[in-house]
Design a protein around this motif. Structure first.
Motif, PDB file in Angstrom:
ATOM      1  N   LYS A 233      -2.880 -10.745   5.423  1.00 24.20           N
ATOM      2  CA  LYS A 233      -1.806 -11.651   5.834  1.00 24.20           C
ATOM      3  C   LYS A 233      -1.729 -11.872   7.341  1.00 24.20           C
ATOM      4  CE  LYS A 233       2.136 -11.520   3.630  1.00 24.20           C
ATOM      5  NZ  LYS A 233       3.403 -11.072   2.983  1.00 24.20           N
ATOM      6  N   TYR A 234      -2.052 -10.809   8.106  1.00 25.15           N
ATOM      7  CA  TYR A 234      -1.827 -10.895   9.551  1.00 25.15           C
ATOM      8  C   TYR A 234      -3.052 -10.541  10.393  1.00 25.15           C
ATOM      9  CZ  TYR A 234       2.911 -10.683   7.685  1.00 25.15           C
ATOM     10  OH  TYR A 234       4.043 -10.911   6.958  1.00 25.15           O
ATOM     11  N   GLY A 235      -4.128 -10.128   9.730  1.00 24.84           N
ATOM     12  CA  GLY A 235      -5.324  -9.741  10.480  1.00 24.84           C
ATOM     13  C   GLY A 235      -5.170  -8.411  11.187  1.00 24.84           C
ATOM     14  N   PHE A 236      -4.160  -7.633  10.790  1.00 20.53           N
ATOM     15  CA  PHE A 236      -3.930  -6.347  11.442  1.00 20.53           C
ATOM     16  C   PHE A 236      -4.915  -5.310  10.914  1.00 20.53           C
ATOM     17  CE2 PHE A 236      -2.024  -2.104  11.559  1.00 20.53           C
ATOM     18  CZ  PHE A 236      -1.780  -1.981  12.918  1.00 20.53           C
ATOM     19  N   VAL A 237      -5.629  -4.663  11.836  1.00 20.23           N
ATOM     20  CA  VAL A 237      -6.616  -3.640  11.481  1.00 20.23           C
ATOM     21  C   VAL A 237      -6.007  -2.253  11.727  1.00 20.23           C
ATOM     22  CG1 VAL A 237      -8.878  -2.663  11.973  1.00 20.23           C
ATOM     23  CG2 VAL A 237      -8.544  -5.148  12.032  1.00 20.23           C
ATOM     24  N   THR A 238      -5.941  -1.453  10.684  1.00 18.49           N
ATOM     25  CA  THR A 238      -5.423  -0.095  10.800  1.00 18.49           C
ATOM     26  C   THR A 238      -6.499   0.805  11.386  1.00 18.49           C
ATOM     27  OG1 THR A 238      -3.964  -0.401   8.898  1.00 18.49           O
ATOM     28  CG2 THR A 238      -4.459   1.867   9.539  1.00 18.49           C
ATOM     29  N   GLU A 239      -6.249   1.340  12.561  1.00 13.41           N
ATOM     30  CA  GLU A 239      -7.229   2.194  13.232  1.00 13.41           C
ATOM     31  C   GLU A 239      -7.087   3.655  12.855  1.00 13.41           C
ATOM     32  OE1 GLU A 239      -7.630   1.513  17.493  1.00 13.41           O
ATOM     33  OE2 GLU A 239      -6.504  -0.360  17.260  1.00 13.41           O
ATOM     34  N   GLU A 240      -5.862   4.092  12.495  1.00 18.30           N
ATOM     35  CA  GLU A 240      -5.616   5.506  12.196  1.00 18.30           C
ATOM     36  C   GLU A 240      -4.719   5.639  10.972  1.00 18.30           C
ATOM     37  OE1 GLU A 240      -5.655   6.831  16.928  1.00 18.30           O
ATOM     38  OE2 GLU A 240      -3.955   7.350  15.650  1.00 18.30           O
ATOM     39  N   LEU A 241      -5.003   6.649  10.171  1.00 20.84           N
ATOM     40  CA  LEU A 241      -4.154   6.994   9.030  1.00 20.84           C
ATOM     41  C   LEU A 241      -3.934   8.501   9.051  1.00 20.84           C
ATOM     42  CD1 LEU A 241      -2.632   6.198   6.463  1.00 20.84           C
ATOM     43  CD2 LEU A 241      -4.754   6.560   5.183  1.00 20.84           C
ATOM     44  N   ASN A 242      -2.684   8.881   9.237  1.00 26.55           N
ATOM     45  CA  ASN A 242      -2.312  10.296   9.290  1.00 26.55           C
ATOM     46  C   ASN A 242      -1.745  10.686   7.926  1.00 26.55           C
ATOM     47  OD1 ASN A 242      -0.978  12.782   9.732  1.00 26.55           O
ATOM     48  ND2 ASN A 242      -0.668  12.301  11.892  1.00 26.55           N
ATOM     49  N   THR A 243      -2.423  11.604   7.241  1.00 26.90           N
ATOM     50  CA  THR A 243      -2.033  11.980   5.874  1.00 26.90           C
ATOM     51  C   THR A 243      -1.144  13.217   5.827  1.00 26.90           C
ATOM     52  OG1 THR A 243      -4.052  13.296   5.569  1.00 26.90           O
ATOM     53  CG2 THR A 243      -4.152  10.976   4.949  1.00 26.90           C
ATOM     54  N   GLY A 244      -0.692  13.687   6.996  1.00 25.98           N
ATOM     55  CA  GLY A 244       0.243  14.814   7.033  1.00 25.98           C
ATOM     56  C   GLY A 244      -0.400  16.133   6.661  1.00 25.98           C
TER      57      GLY A 244
END
Length: 444
Positions: A233-244
């Motif tokens: 929808k916005y072209g936003f690229v997720t660079e990091e995912l913190n899984t806790g």
């Protein structure tokens, strides 16, 4: 950590090469004892089985489990990052000269002053929990002329299989930004327009003391779906995912699983999810706390009053309890313990270990098997490294215990025992009360 309670060549219980009875005699009780070697072993397992095994990964120690200046230096020495949740934890890290770029600042209600401290000290990541925090952060960054990197904490709507007080990922949670389309997407849109805030990705936490891998898989599926939607929808690229974090440990009869039991499952789920969504795998972060320090600590007590109620129960009281370990009262947490000076005697009597506080709920252990005991014996409660020292209080005006760190078989005090003077050092008596000269007329 496996404890061999029968040690025929030793008179007393040995913890990381130290005689626990001698520790109790030297430093007094109650006493927290922490093994540096065991902490480092866990940190190195994380490096070998996660950081070195998978590219683009990071690990941060969840300092709320146990934090002192010395602990900061241990974690720094092992190359891990630090997860803090308050200004006090951040201040401790600053005073220990911990690398600020490796700090992740959590919390569902950070104050303006706490965020100012984080921005001024160039904290690596601020985990933003809500819009109120986002507005404060924008204002602070504007005034300090600084740009910060953030993650949004999301609520993955996953129920962790644990006590209700330590599950955090359910839909009805005080933590995180809800995943309703209008809420989370508006937050992303708002921050991408900011000149001072750089959104790197997302964070979730399912709960604590977990053994179920499925909880992480469900949360990851939710996170990947969000990543996919935002990209399309916005072209936003997720660079990091913190899984806790939340990885469980052995307290009574549980099995502490190796770190790969969790992270292999997590990485596989992320790889599959990203491949199916045609997304690049972001940098993956984990934040274990209890798993690192829980089994590295014990607490030593001295037995006092022994009260037998015929055909009902025998209560054995110790010189601590609720103030130094509130977990049994809070979560019905269970522990194992041994009589440290009688490890080779047959444990054939059932007793209940009671704390000394004026609370019926101040019971450390129900129905513990012990040998014949007497006042003055030393009790070692096992696996108390996490959430004991950090949750300690002065309830009933009890001074908090000392902390002894064992390093290569040598104990050192890293936190001094509080005294009665410490309990009143911040207090004062108003002048009108000193001589009791003032009286109040109370109208009926």
């Amino acid at each position: 950590m496996e404890i061999q309670t029968k040690q025929h060549h030793q008179k007393n219980f040995i913890f990381d090469h130290c005689d626990t009875v001698e520790l109790a005699n030297q430093y007094g009780t109650p006493l927290y004892v922490v093994s540096e070697n065991l902490i480092r072993e866990k940190c190195r397992a994380i490096k070998e089985e996660f950081l070195m095994k998978y590219p683009n990964t990071k690990a941060a120690y969840a300092s709320k489990a146990f934090l002192t200046l010395a602990m900061c230096k241990i974690i720094e020495g092992e190359g891990l990052g630090l997860d803090v949740v308050s200004g006090g934890e951040l201040y401790t890290a600053i005073q220990a000269d911990f690398p600020m770029e490796k700090i992740m600042f959590h919390g569902n209600n950070k104050s303006y002053e706490e965020l100012e401290m984080a921005v001024a000290n160039n904290v690596g990541r601020i985990i933003v929990d809500n819009f109120f925090e986002l507005e404060m952060l924008e204002d602070i960054c504007s005034s300090q002329k600084k740009k910060v990197n953030i993650l949004f904490r999301i609520t993955p709507e996953v129920e962790g299989n644990t006590h209700s007080y330590i599950t955090t990922g359910q839909k009805d949670s005080k933590f995180g930004i809800p995943l309703q389309e209008k809420i989370i997407e508006s937050a992303v849109i708002q921050v991408t327009k900011s000149s001072y805030i750089d959104l790197k990705g997302f964070h979730f936490h399912v709960g604590s003391q977990l053994f179920d891998q499925q909880s992480y898989t469900k949360a990851i599926a939710t996170a990947v779906k969000l990543m996919e939607t935002l990209y399309i929808k916005y072209g936003f690229v997720t660079e990091e995912l913190n899984t806790g974090g939340g990885f469980g440990i052995n307290y009574t009869n549980e099995e502490t699983m190796p770190i790969h039991y969790f992270v292999d499952y997590i990485m596989e789920a992320i790889e599959i999810g990203c491949r199916e969504a045609n997304l690049k795998i972001p940098t993956i972060i984990i934040e274990p706390g209890r798993w690192i320090v829980g089994e590295a600590g014990i607490t030593l007590y001295t037995l006092g009053a022994i009260k037998e109620i015929p055909e009902v129960r025998t209560y054995v009281s110790v010189d601590g309890g609720l103030p130094d370990n509130p977990r049994p009262a809070l979560y019905q947490a269970k522990y194992k313990a041994i009589v440290a000076n009688k490890i080779n005697e047959a444990a054939d009597k059932v007793v209940t270990i009671a704390g000394k506080c004026c609370e019926t709920g101040d019971i450390l252990i129900w129905d513990l098997l012990v040998p014949t005991i007497e006042a003055g014996d030393i009790l070692a409660v096992l696996n108390t490294g996490a959430y004991n020292f950090s949750m300690a209080s002065n309830y009933n005006r009890l001074p908090r215990p000392a902390v002894a760190l064992i390093s290569d078989g040598e104990p050192q005090v890293i936190v001094e025992r509080e005294t009665y003077q410490h309990l009143i050092e911040r207090e004062s008596i108003p002048s009108h009360l000193i001589n009791n000269k003032k009286s109040f007329n109370i109208k009926k």
